[in-house]
Design a protein around this motif. Structure first.
Motif, mmCIF file in Angstrom:
data_model
loop_
_atom_site.group_PDB
_atom_site.id
_atom_site.type_symbol
_atom_site.label_atom_id
_atom_site.label_comp_id
_atom_site.label_asym_id
_atom_site.label_seq_id
_atom_site.Cartn_x
_atom_site.Cartn_y
_atom_site.Cartn_z
ATOM 1 N N GLU A 40 0.823 -1.205 0.000
ATOM 2 C CA GLU A 40 0.000 0.000 0.000
ATOM 3 C C GLU A 40 0.858 1.256 0.000
ATOM 4 O OE1 GLU A 40 -2.766 2.750 -0.195
ATOM 5 O OE2 GLU A 40 -3.109 0.611 -0.517
ATOM 6 N N ASN A 41 1.960 1.239 0.754
ATOM 7 C CA ASN A 41 2.815 2.417 0.807
ATOM 8 C C ASN A 41 3.549 2.662 -0.503
ATOM 9 O OD1 ASN A 41 2.872 3.907 3.462
ATOM 10 N ND2 ASN A 41 3.035 1.811 4.204
ATOM 11 N N LYS A 42 3.842 1.601 -1.236
ATOM 12 C CA LYS A 42 4.420 1.789 -2.569
ATOM 13 C C LYS A 42 3.435 2.540 -3.461
ATOM 14 C CE LYS A 42 7.479 -2.264 -2.725
ATOM 15 N NZ LYS A 42 7.709 -3.599 -3.364
ATOM 16 N N LYS A 43 2.186 2.106 -3.434
ATOM 17 C CA LYS A 43 1.155 2.769 -4.246
ATOM 18 C C LYS A 43 0.898 4.198 -3.756
ATOM 19 C CE LYS A 43 -1.251 -1.595 -5.212
ATOM 20 N NZ LYS A 43 -2.493 -2.368 -4.994
ATOM 21 N N LEU A 44 0.904 4.376 -2.423
ATOM 22 C CA LEU A 44 0.643 5.692 -1.848
ATOM 23 C C LEU A 44 1.718 6.698 -2.231
ATOM 24 C CD1 LEU A 44 -0.820 7.604 0.191
ATOM 25 C CD2 LEU A 44 0.682 6.632 1.956
ATOM 26 N N TRP A 45 2.990 6.312 -2.036
ATOM 27 C CA TRP A 45 4.062 7.283 -2.223
ATOM 28 C C TRP A 45 4.341 7.580 -3.683
ATOM 29 C CZ3 TRP A 45 5.630 10.545 1.278
ATOM 30 C CH2 TRP A 45 5.424 10.239 2.618
ATOM 31 N N LEU A 184 -2.841 13.528 -14.045
ATOM 32 C CA LEU A 184 -1.623 12.715 -14.017
ATOM 33 C C LEU A 184 -1.548 11.848 -12.772
ATOM 34 C CD1 LEU A 184 0.933 15.368 -15.352
ATOM 35 C CD2 LEU A 184 0.228 13.281 -16.525
ATOM 36 N N GLN A 185 -1.928 12.392 -11.602
ATOM 37 C CA GLN A 185 -1.806 11.614 -10.388
ATOM 38 C C GLN A 185 -2.833 10.484 -10.332
ATOM 39 O OE1 GLN A 185 -2.165 14.719 -7.524
ATOM 40 N NE2 GLN A 185 -4.381 14.546 -7.289
ATOM 41 N N ALA A 186 -3.968 10.610 -11.029
ATOM 42 C CA ALA A 186 -4.938 9.517 -11.084
ATOM 43 C C ALA A 186 -4.340 8.289 -11.757
ATOM 44 C CB ALA A 186 -6.194 9.961 -11.832
ATOM 45 N N GLN A 187 -3.319 8.519 -12.611
ATOM 46 C CA GLN A 187 -2.647 7.418 -13.310
ATOM 47 C C GLN A 187 -1.317 7.054 -12.668
ATOM 48 O OE1 GLN A 187 -2.619 8.450 -17.672
ATOM 49 N NE2 GLN A 187 -3.425 10.386 -16.874
ATOM 50 N N SER A 188 -0.968 7.716 -11.550
ATOM 51 C CA SER A 188 0.341 7.554 -10.907
ATOM 52 C C SER A 188 1.470 7.894 -11.879
ATOM 53 C CB SER A 188 0.514 6.120 -10.359
ATOM 54 O OG SER A 188 -0.474 5.829 -9.402
ATOM 55 N N LYS A 189 1.256 8.939 -12.680
ATOM 56 C CA LYS A 189 2.263 9.376 -13.645
ATOM 57 C C LYS A 189 2.702 10.811 -13.366
ATOM 58 C CE LYS A 189 1.456 6.474 -17.648
ATOM 59 N NZ LYS A 189 1.318 6.437 -19.112
ATOM 60 N N ASN A 190 2.746 11.170 -12.092
ATOM 61 C CA ASN A 190 3.051 12.557 -11.790
ATOM 62 C C ASN A 190 4.495 12.807 -11.358
ATOM 63 O OD1 ASN A 190 2.342 11.051 -9.539
ATOM 64 N ND2 ASN A 190 1.505 12.768 -8.401
ATOM 65 N N MET A 191 5.434 11.913 -11.714
ATOM 66 C CA MET A 191 6.842 12.198 -11.455
ATOM 67 C C MET A 191 7.316 13.389 -12.271
ATOM 68 S SD MET A 191 8.376 10.674 -9.069
ATOM 69 C CE MET A 191 10.028 11.202 -9.520
ATOM 70 N N ILE A 192 6.717 13.590 -13.452
ATOM 71 C CA ILE A 192 7.075 14.751 -14.264
ATOM 72 C C ILE A 192 6.779 16.035 -13.495
ATOM 73 C CG2 ILE A 192 4.792 14.720 -15.381
ATOM 74 C CD1 ILE A 192 8.110 15.887 -16.961
ATOM 75 N N VAL A 193 5.758 15.999 -12.645
ATOM 76 C CA VAL A 193 5.408 17.156 -11.823
ATOM 77 C C VAL A 193 6.541 17.466 -10.844
ATOM 78 C CG1 VAL A 193 3.752 18.069 -10.145
ATOM 79 C CG2 VAL A 193 2.946 16.660 -12.045
ATOM 80 N N THR A 194 7.174 16.426 -10.291
ATOM 81 C CA THR A 194 8.281 16.612 -9.350
ATOM 82 C C THR A 194 9.467 17.285 -10.027
ATOM 83 O OG1 THR A 194 7.603 14.621 -8.155
ATOM 84 C CG2 THR A 194 9.827 15.434 -7.756
ATOM 85 N N TYR A 195 9.846 16.784 -11.206
ATOM 86 C CA TYR A 195 10.994 17.368 -11.911
ATOM 87 C C TYR A 195 10.754 18.844 -12.214
ATOM 88 C CZ TYR A 195 11.893 12.389 -12.691
ATOM 89 O OH TYR A 195 12.096 11.046 -12.527
ATOM 90 N N GLY A 318 -0.678 16.964 -0.004
ATOM 91 C CA GLY A 318 -0.159 15.887 -0.845
ATOM 92 C C GLY A 318 -0.796 14.558 -0.493
ATOM 93 N N PHE A 319 -0.963 14.314 0.813
ATOM 94 C CA PHE A 319 -1.654 13.109 1.254
ATOM 95 C C PHE A 319 -3.137 13.165 0.898
ATOM 96 C CE2 PHE A 319 1.868 12.513 4.487
ATOM 97 C CZ PHE A 319 2.375 11.375 3.874
ATOM 98 N N LEU A 320 -3.728 14.365 0.927
ATOM 99 C CA LEU A 320 -5.124 14.518 0.492
ATOM 100 C C LEU A 320 -5.283 14.020 -0.940
ATOM 101 C CD1 LEU A 320 -7.421 17.618 0.974
ATOM 102 C CD2 LEU A 320 -7.197 16.559 -1.265
ATOM 103 N N ALA A 321 -4.380 14.490 -1.819
ATOM 104 C CA ALA A 321 -4.445 14.073 -3.222
ATOM 105 C C ALA A 321 -4.234 12.566 -3.356
ATOM 106 C CB ALA A 321 -3.395 14.828 -4.037
ATOM 107 N N ALA A 322 -3.232 12.049 -2.635
ATOM 108 C CA ALA A 322 -2.942 10.615 -2.721
ATOM 109 C C ALA A 322 -4.098 9.785 -2.177
ATOM 110 C CB ALA A 322 -1.658 10.294 -1.951
ATOM 111 N N THR A 323 -4.728 10.255 -1.097
ATOM 112 C CA THR A 323 -5.877 9.536 -0.532
ATOM 113 C C THR A 323 -7.022 9.503 -1.526
ATOM 114 O OG1 THR A 323 -5.253 10.310 1.671
ATOM 115 C CG2 THR A 323 -7.462 9.412 1.418
#
Length: 498
Positions: A40-45, A184-195, A318-323
């Motif tokens: 679960e934490n892998k998916k969460l983070w 993007l975060q709905a697909q867990s593809k938001n690493m581009i947002v971090t960069y 950030g946790f709100l969005a992830a939740t």
């Protein structure tokens, strides 16, 4: 319209991904708690870490700007505090709230494997939010007379009017920034947002120094750098989406974006009201502070406290969005047990982080104020408010996460009523009594509003604990099925299918 990869017949697409997988639920029961926590934490983070970074960057731009403005003059700092915590929080609450409908729609559709619907939802949200931003324009154009009419200091209001015009392009950047992040975060593809977030923050710090310190452009230099900083992530995310970053969910622009807007508007309005009432809560605190004696020092101290509190809030948001994503994904996939476990996991993690920060801020008290100001009076006022700041940090580590549960489940309209009652019928009246009648000033207003937040948190916790999550799975299934079948029917008709 293109079909998502791996699609079979239309009937198969409509039913198989949306049926609760009994074998999957049995597998969940058989897995040990330790392994479930790790998975679960892998998916969460994957969602939470980029989301926190993006919010740190966005908020960091605001704080860096405040630090530079604070060294220009106290009047400029007070005006900036009014605009950023009053005007911008007002428009941000509306736009972010309406965009949060995407978290429900995209999250549940992605969990149900109806991938192409995410791109259509994204385009519909662009249309709705752009129209909303246009409606908000007069507030930015007539800021000075509006603030004076509300009883604010004329000198501070005049500077606030200049700052607000710089915020117009920033407000329009939110139309794309908020929706793209949620898509993007709905697909867990938001690493581009971090960069992009790290690039953005570093560039804003350099440009603010260059334009303000080296070129002596003052307020113009700070605000010009902010405009650039807010638009860079938007262009970066659009490039990522348009040029192959989301091949399953982005199949190009579609006329379908202009259909069924009424249903999306209803959910967007519910989401908007829910989050607006939360974000405007602190705005009322700033507005009421502006009526007190020595308002400039009070506003400066309060804005510094709210900005420090805001750093911790970026973690919680950030946790709100992830939740929202985790709950929506699991409900869309038909797994009530995984949805409940995701909620328990994220609430525990967020509270632990909040408790550590609670202790740290009690220990350091007002020493951080000198980052933002050189005034001893303002720093002393911040030190006096620090215990309330620490308790706000602790409480805010839980409340936003529970709001994320509501967004992922589609409860926005119900939570809007909860927010009205706890914030505006309990918190603000208590704050005004403690602040003005009893004479506790800013501390009294803050205590009353903290009590309102506590009531809201307890109500959301009660709702979450008493929810029938299997029923929520059924509701999510019906929502995704309905909109998917309507869209699929239009797609077949446009191709001349019977």
């Amino acid at each position: 319209m293109e079909r998502p990869a791996g699609g079979g017949s239309g009937d198969d697409d409509k039913t198989v991904p949306l049926l609760a997988n009994k074998q999957d639920e049995e597998d969940v029961r058989s897995v040990g708690v330790g392994r479930r926590v790790v998975e679960e934490n892998k998916k969460l983070w994957v969602v939470a870490a980029p989301s926190i970074c993006a919010r740190f960057s966005t908020f960091g731009v605001t704080v860096i700007s405040q630090a530079f403005v604070g060294h220009i003059s106290p009047t400029d700092l007070a005006a900036y505090a009014l605009v950023s915590t009053l005007l911008m929080r007002f428009s941000t609450g509306i736009l972010l709230g309406m965009a949060s409908a995407l978290e429900t729609l995209c999250g549940q559709s992605y969990g149900a494997k109806q991938y192409h619907m995410l791109g259509i939802y994204l385009q519909r949200s662009w249309i709705i939010l752009f129209g909303c931003a246009v409606v908000l324009l007069p507030i930015y154009l007539f800021t000075t007379p509006l603030l004076i009419a509300l009883g604010q200091d004329p000198e501070i209001s005049a500077v606030a009017g200049i700052i607000s015009r710089w915020y117009i392009p920033i407000m329009f950047s939110y139309v794309w920034a908020f929706t793209l992040q949620m898509y993007l975060q709905a697909q867990s593809k938001n690493m581009i947002v971090t960069y992009l977030a790290f690039l953005n923050l570093g560039l804003h710090l350099f440009l603010s120094w260059l334009l303000t310190i080296k070129f002596h452009l003052g307020l113009t230099g700070v605000m010009g750098s902010m405009v650039i900083a807010y638009w860079i992530p938007v262009f970066g995310q659009l490039t990522f989406v348009f040029f192959g970053g989301c091949p399953l969910t982005w199949t190009g622009f579609s006329y379908a974006a202009f259909t069924d807007l009424s249903d999306i508007v209803k959910l967007s309005l519910s989401s908007g009201v829910m989050l607006c009432l939360e974000l405007w809560y602190n705005t009322i605190l700033v507005l009421l502070t502006g009526y007190m004696k020595n308002a400039e020092v009070a506003l400066d101290a309060l804005s510094i406290c709210l900005n420090i509190n805001g750093w911790e809030m970026m973690i919680s948001l950030g946790f709100l969005a992830a939740t929202g994503v985790r709950v929506a994904n699991e409900l869309g996939a038909g797994s009530a047990r995984r949805a409940k476990f995701a909620i328990f996991n994220v609430v525990t993690i967020s509270f632990c982080i909040g408790f550590v920060l609670f202790v740290l801020f009690l220990f350091f008290r007002g020493s951080l104020a000198y980052i933002f100001t050189e005034s001893r009076a303002v720093a002393d006022a911040v030190a006096d408010l620090s215990p309330l700041l620490a308790f706000s940090i602790l409480l805010n580590s839980i409340q936003p996460v529970l709001s994320g549960v509501a967004i992922g489940s589609g409860w926005q309209s119900v939570v809007a009523y909860v927010n009205v009652t706890s914030y505006y019928l309990i918190g603000i009246p208590l704050g005004m009594i403690l602040g003005y009648v009893i004479g506790f000033q800013v501390k009294g207003i803050w205590i009353g509003m903290l009590l309102g937040t506590l009531v809201q948190t307890l109500v959301l916790l009660f709702m979450t604990l008493r929810t029938d999550w299997q029923k929520q799975v059924q509701i999510a299934r019906e929502r995704v099925n309905r909109w998917y079948m309507e869209e699929n029917g239009r797609s077949q008709n446009s191709r001349g299918n019977p």
